[in-house]
Every structure is written in structure tokens, then in C-alpha cells.
Design a protein around this motif. Sequence first.
Motif, mmCIF file in Angstrom:
data_model
loop_
_atom_site.group_PDB
_atom_site.id
_atom_site.type_symbol
_atom_site.label_atom_id
_atom_site.label_comp_id
_atom_site.label_asym_id
_atom_site.label_seq_id
_atom_site.Cartn_x
_atom_site.Cartn_y
_atom_site.Cartn_z
ATOM 1 N N GLN A 79 25.182 26.578 34.165
ATOM 2 C CA GLN A 79 24.968 26.267 32.757
ATOM 3 C C GLN A 79 24.099 27.329 32.089
ATOM 4 O O GLN A 79 24.349 27.734 30.956
ATOM 5 C CB GLN A 79 24.325 24.880 32.610
ATOM 6 N N MET A 80 23.092 27.759 32.804
ATOM 7 C CA MET A 80 22.203 28.784 32.247
ATOM 8 C C MET A 80 22.962 30.103 32.064
ATOM 9 O O MET A 80 22.757 30.812 31.081
ATOM 10 C CB MET A 80 20.979 28.997 33.146
ATOM 11 N N ILE A 81 23.820 30.406 32.980
ATOM 12 C CA ILE A 81 24.635 31.623 32.862
ATOM 13 C C ILE A 81 25.540 31.515 31.638
ATOM 14 O O ILE A 81 25.694 32.464 30.876
ATOM 15 C CB ILE A 81 25.442 31.869 34.159
ATOM 16 N N MET A 82 26.150 30.344 31.428
ATOM 17 C CA MET A 82 27.023 30.139 30.275
ATOM 18 C C MET A 82 26.224 30.238 28.968
ATOM 19 O O MET A 82 26.674 30.838 27.994
ATOM 20 C CB MET A 82 27.733 28.782 30.379
ATOM 21 N N ILE A 83 25.037 29.648 28.965
ATOM 22 C CA ILE A 83 24.185 29.709 27.772
ATOM 23 C C ILE A 83 23.772 31.154 27.510
ATOM 24 O O ILE A 83 23.837 31.650 26.364
ATOM 25 C CB ILE A 83 22.961 28.774 27.923
ATOM 26 N N ASP A 84 23.382 31.845 28.569
ATOM 27 C CA ASP A 84 23.001 33.251 28.411
ATOM 28 C C ASP A 84 24.184 34.087 27.926
ATOM 29 O O ASP A 84 24.021 34.984 27.100
ATOM 30 C CB ASP A 84 22.472 33.814 29.746
ATOM 31 N N GLU A 85 25.379 33.774 28.443
ATOM 32 C CA GLU A 85 26.587 34.499 28.034
ATOM 33 C C GLU A 85 26.864 34.243 26.553
ATOM 34 O O GLU A 85 27.205 35.159 25.801
ATOM 35 C CB GLU A 85 27.776 34.056 28.905
ATOM 36 N N ARG A 86 26.725 32.996 26.109
ATOM 37 C CA ARG A 86 26.929 32.671 24.692
ATOM 38 C C ARG A 86 25.889 33.379 23.813
ATOM 39 O O ARG A 86 26.221 33.909 22.761
ATOM 40 C CB ARG A 86 26.855 31.163 24.469
ATOM 41 N N LYS A 87 24.647 33.379 24.251
ATOM 42 C CA LYS A 87 23.580 34.073 23.505
ATOM 43 C C LYS A 87 23.882 35.568 23.415
ATOM 44 O O LYS A 87 23.730 36.187 22.364
ATOM 45 C CB LYS A 87 22.221 33.880 24.180
ATOM 46 N N ARG A 88 24.291 36.137 24.542
ATOM 47 C CA ARG A 88 24.599 37.560 24.568
ATOM 48 C C ARG A 88 25.765 37.880 23.630
ATOM 49 O O ARG A 88 25.706 38.827 22.841
ATOM 50 C CB ARG A 88 24.929 37.995 25.992
ATOM 51 N N ASN A 113 24.094 14.255 40.528
ATOM 52 C CA ASN A 113 22.834 14.798 40.061
ATOM 53 C C ASN A 113 23.040 16.291 39.819
ATOM 54 O O ASN A 113 23.732 16.945 40.585
ATOM 55 C CB ASN A 113 21.730 14.609 41.103
ATOM 56 N N PRO A 114 22.410 16.744 38.783
ATOM 57 C CA PRO A 114 22.602 18.183 38.563
ATOM 58 C C PRO A 114 22.002 18.955 39.722
ATOM 59 O O PRO A 114 20.858 18.795 40.069
ATOM 60 C CB PRO A 114 21.881 18.473 37.264
ATOM 61 N N SER A 115 22.830 19.700 40.274
ATOM 62 C CA SER A 115 22.355 20.514 41.379
ATOM 63 C C SER A 115 21.867 21.843 40.839
ATOM 64 O O SER A 115 22.086 22.188 39.688
ATOM 65 C CB SER A 115 23.468 20.720 42.398
ATOM 66 N N SER A 116 21.205 22.549 41.667
ATOM 67 C CA SER A 116 20.704 23.839 41.226
ATOM 68 C C SER A 116 21.844 24.797 40.932
ATOM 69 O O SER A 116 21.730 25.678 40.068
ATOM 70 C CB SER A 116 19.747 24.425 42.264
ATOM 71 N N GLU A 117 22.974 24.633 41.549
ATOM 72 C CA GLU A 117 24.129 25.494 41.272
ATOM 73 C C GLU A 117 24.668 25.214 39.882
ATOM 74 O O GLU A 117 24.983 26.113 39.121
ATOM 75 C CB GLU A 117 25.234 25.242 42.305
ATOM 76 N N ASP A 118 24.795 23.920 39.565
ATOM 77 C CA ASP A 118 25.284 23.548 38.238
ATOM 78 C C ASP A 118 24.310 24.038 37.150
ATOM 79 O O ASP A 118 24.735 24.541 36.107
ATOM 80 C CB ASP A 118 25.441 22.029 38.126
#
Length: 163
Positions: free
Chosen positions: A21-30, A12-17
Motif C-alpha cells: 500500500q505504501m508503495i502504491m501511495i508513493d507511486e501515486r504521489k510520484r 489482518n494487515p500484514s507487513s507485506e500488504d
Amino acid sequence: MASSSGTTSIQNPSSEDYTQQMIMIDERKRKRMESNRESARRSRMRKQKHLDGLMAQIARLSNDNDHIMSEISVRTQQYLNVEAENSVLRAQMAELNQRLKSLEEILGFVNAINGNEFVDDDEVDLVDQSWNMNMNMNMNMNMNMASVNQPIMASAVDVFECW
């Protein structure tokens, strides 16, 4: 029986995962935003360089145009001066041709008289009148001019007034 550790194969997606993922998405957006900013900056620089080139070309062409217009003005003035001089020369030529015709006519009468040809009194009177008229004209010209060989003067203003 089965331990709880055996049932962990379903993830199950944990809050860490999720956070990862959000960090990676934010990094890609940045990164995309930085790339877009750099691309926009390069585009603005190209446009500015092109605009500077066009402004330099405008200045150069304007200068060339001013030079050409100046040359046209000089050449037009030279043309008008030559046209005026040509008109004066044509007027002088017409007057000199008229004088030549008169002198040839007088010379013909003088040759006829000196050639022992029969000349009646009317022809002699015509020669005398023509001779006197020519002499009067020459006397008037000599009084008005310093020399008989002085050129006939006409101004361009007089020539162009008839147009």
C-alpha cells in the motif's frame, strides 16, 4: 476440531500488504508530482511565449510611434512654413492694396483735370503733392530694389515677433 487454517478468514494487515500500500501511495504521489511539474513547465512556457509576444508588440508599437512622431514633426514644420509664407503674402497684399488706392486717387485727379472739369487751385496742388509723393516713393523704391516688380520681402521672424 478446528484447524488454524480455518481461522485465517479474518485478514489482518500484514507487513507485506502495508508495504504494498505504501508503495502504491508513493507511486501515486510520484506520478502526481511529475504531472504537477510538467503542468508547471507548460504554464511557464505559455507565460514566456506570451511575454515574448508582448515584447515583440512593444517593439513594433514603439517603432510605429517613432514613425508617427516623425511624420507629425515634418507636417508641423510644413504647416509653419506655409503659415509664414501666408503671413508674408498677406503683408504684400496689404501694401499692394495701399498702392492701388493711392494710384486710383491720383488717376481720379488726373482724369478730373483732363476731363475739362472745373478744378480749383487747391485740387491741383493736392494732385501735384500726391504725384510728387508717389514719384519720390517710386524713386526711393527703385534705388533700393533692382526692379519695380521685385516681390516685397518680409521674413517669418518679423511677422511672428508681434505675437
